[in-house]
Design an enzyme around this catalytic site. Sequence first.
Site, PDB file in Angstrom:
ATOM      1  N   TYR A  82       1.109   1.236  -5.796  1.00 19.33           N
ATOM      2  CA  TYR A  82       2.044   1.104  -4.958  1.00 19.33           C
ATOM      3  C   TYR A  82       3.325   1.444  -5.761  1.00 19.33           C
ATOM      4  O   TYR A  82       3.752   0.756  -6.696  1.00 19.33           O
ATOM      5  CB  TYR A  82       2.160   0.038  -4.380  1.00 19.33           C
ATOM      6  CG  TYR A  82       2.996  -0.441  -3.249  1.00 19.33           C
ATOM      7  CD1 TYR A  82       3.909   0.534  -2.737  1.00 19.33           C
ATOM      8  CD2 TYR A  82       2.906  -1.417  -2.440  1.00 19.33           C
ATOM      9  CE1 TYR A  82       4.637   0.411  -1.554  1.00 19.33           C
ATOM     10  CE2 TYR A  82       3.542  -1.789  -1.377  1.00 19.33           C
ATOM     11  CZ  TYR A  82       4.637  -0.947  -0.961  1.00 19.33           C
ATOM     12  OH  TYR A  82       5.377  -0.813  -0.002  1.00 19.33           O
ATOM     13  N   CYS A  83       4.117   2.404  -5.222  1.00 19.23           N
ATOM     14  CA  CYS A  83       5.331   2.761  -5.894  1.00 19.23           C
ATOM     15  C   CYS A  83       5.237   2.945  -7.338  1.00 19.23           C
ATOM     16  O   CYS A  83       4.454   3.925  -7.757  1.00 19.23           O
ATOM     17  CB  CYS A  83       6.455   1.401  -5.673  1.00 19.23           C
ATOM     18  SG  CYS A  83       8.159   1.639  -6.115  1.00 19.23           S
ATOM     19  N   VAL A  84       6.114   2.246  -8.346  1.00 20.08           N
ATOM     20  CA  VAL A  84       5.954   2.685  -9.814  1.00 20.08           C
ATOM     21  C   VAL A  84       4.423   2.038 -10.245  1.00 20.08           C
ATOM     22  O   VAL A  84       3.813   2.691 -11.309  1.00 20.08           O
ATOM     23  CB  VAL A  84       6.844   1.763 -10.718  1.00 20.08           C
ATOM     24  CG1 VAL A  84       6.863   0.274 -10.452  1.00 20.08           C
ATOM     25  CG2 VAL A  84       6.954   2.024 -11.915  1.00 20.08           C
TER      26      VAL A  84
ATOM     27  N   GLY B 261       1.787   3.032  -8.586  1.00 20.07           N
ATOM     28  CA  GLY B 261       1.011   4.137  -8.388  1.00 20.07           C
ATOM     29  C   GLY B 261       1.319   5.070  -9.306  1.00 20.07           C
ATOM     30  O   GLY B 261       0.481   6.131  -9.703  1.00 20.07           O
TER      31      GLY B 261
END
Length: 644
Positions: free
Chosen positions: A381-383, A385
């Site tokens: 998720y987000c960073v 990811g």
Amino acid sequence: MPRAGTCNHFKAECKKTKQTNICGGIRVAEGKGNAGQADGKSEGFAGFDPKSVEPYIVKDPEALAMNMARTVEQLGQAASAWLAPRERGVKTDFIADPVVDMVKTLSKVSEYWLSDPKRTFEAQTQLMGSFFSIWTRTLQKMTGDPTATAEEPVRPDKRFSDADWVANPFFDFLRQAYLVTSDWADRMVSNAEGLDAHTRHKAAFYVRQISSALSPANFVTTNPQLYRETVASSGANLVKGMKMLAEDIIAGDGDLKLRQTDSSKFAIGENIAMSPGKVVAQNDVCQVLQYDGSTATVLKRPLLICPPWINKFYVLDLNPEKSFIRWAVEQGHTVFVISWVNPDARHANKDWEAYAQEGVGFALDTINKATGEDEVNAIGYCVGGTLLAATLALHAQEGDTRIRSATLFTTQVDFTHAGDLKVFVDADQIALLEQRMKETGYLDGSKMATAFNMLRASDLIWPYFVNNYLKGQEPPPFDLLYWNSDSTRMPAANHSFYLRNCYLENKLTQGEMVVAGKRLSLGDVKIPIYNLAAKEDHIAPAKSVFVGSGFFGGDVTYVMSGSGHIAGVVNPPAKGKYQFWTGGKPTGEFEDWVKSAEETPGSWWPHWHNWIENLDKTRVPARHTGGSLNSIEDAPGSYVRVRA
């Protein structure tokens, strides 16, 4: 006191002329006239009812004066709370750094317009012409002129939802003047020639911040609702508001910790982050949680979630109704989650290699020990990811094939179109930030929280400033905003690596990022990728996610959800909210993909689960949490409870 002799706006004696009273630019007629009546009673001009200003008349000047004194007293306490840590030398302000950058950036815009007198005159004339048009329309409406020029359709804006922003000539003029000036300032940036893309982006961002801050909705005397509430309560709202301001500065240890929700209503593990499970492993960087199964059989491949360390993982487990973790468990996934440490000075040198090996790698080892499985599905998720994508490229070089599919939630791997966060990232700003982080070994969580709030200042800063400190209203409890306020620190080495390699130099998609001594290439990542973007995402723009899809070496399924960075992800099927778009391969232009994509109402979660099952739907009997491992503590664990 005769009504005609009283100022209908401020309840003060007005200077009388023989025919009119003049009050704050609003003329109230006496006796006969186009707007008056023969009986001599005071009436407003046609189209303006003098009774409409009754709520703005101070009823109890003595009570107002006393409350103003109490407001000043509370404001003094707020100032003392701000000064105290600075006088003790435990806090240093660096406000000059962003201000210097803002002035330097906007000066480049000014240079263009001031370098040519003709250009300067045209810009000034355009603005003044707009002001005169507003003033003319205002006078025409006040006098009931049937030939009054109609204003352009009132644009929807939550800040100006009160009826008096249009009905009252004074506030109507302020509203129109503000909108005209804001639009004019935006055009000064967009029409300035000779600016490089980064400078133009920063200038536009700074102008939006200034415009948001100077909105007339943010001040008592220029906001009709605030004005009325202050008059009605004789200023008691300001007394309470300044008390809340002092409390919030104390809570922030000398900095303003803007309250967005009633935090007293939440307790982690009690009414938030409640899904049952265990902490089955931990090290200096993270805890690994496994959640209890709720189905008779489970998918053979366990599911590993790698959340961002910029925020805490429980955004995916806010409550039973919103919890993606709980929902995934109910579909038969054996869910493991990385809960990152809230770092301090001890973690200063923990970089991306540490987070990849002691985070993702450690979690994979834990899953194998707990389940005996070598193959897993992973989510980033987000960073989290971005780290997962880099780790996959590293694993490809190392021959590590344990992760068999990867799902990326609102994740950027290419930062060409990275949005407004790029405003905070250039060589000079990063160098200053690194210098500050050397002093403590980390970036304070409040700094990241402020940056994220600034991306949507009109939604996440100024409404709370107005409601909390000017209206004196406690914000209602809201689990998502509680999570948003539960900030985390960033290890110095990790944060510096991220900013330089991703936002500044965009190395991951250029094949230049080096982790654990190896130069990474996303083209080496051949496993299936489910790449989820959010249409209104201001942190990982949908176009940026789309462009990043083209750098992986395997099959990529690009999906775009409705809403933004959080609501676009945390969208349970039972709510029936928003929608998502699916289409062909993420190639060509993003805009063309959107035009041809198929829209499906509701949550994307079932679509994702079907994608997972199409890869491997093999099931095994339900697993015992922890397997052969001894659990350390109940989920959500102790790391997530550490406050920044």
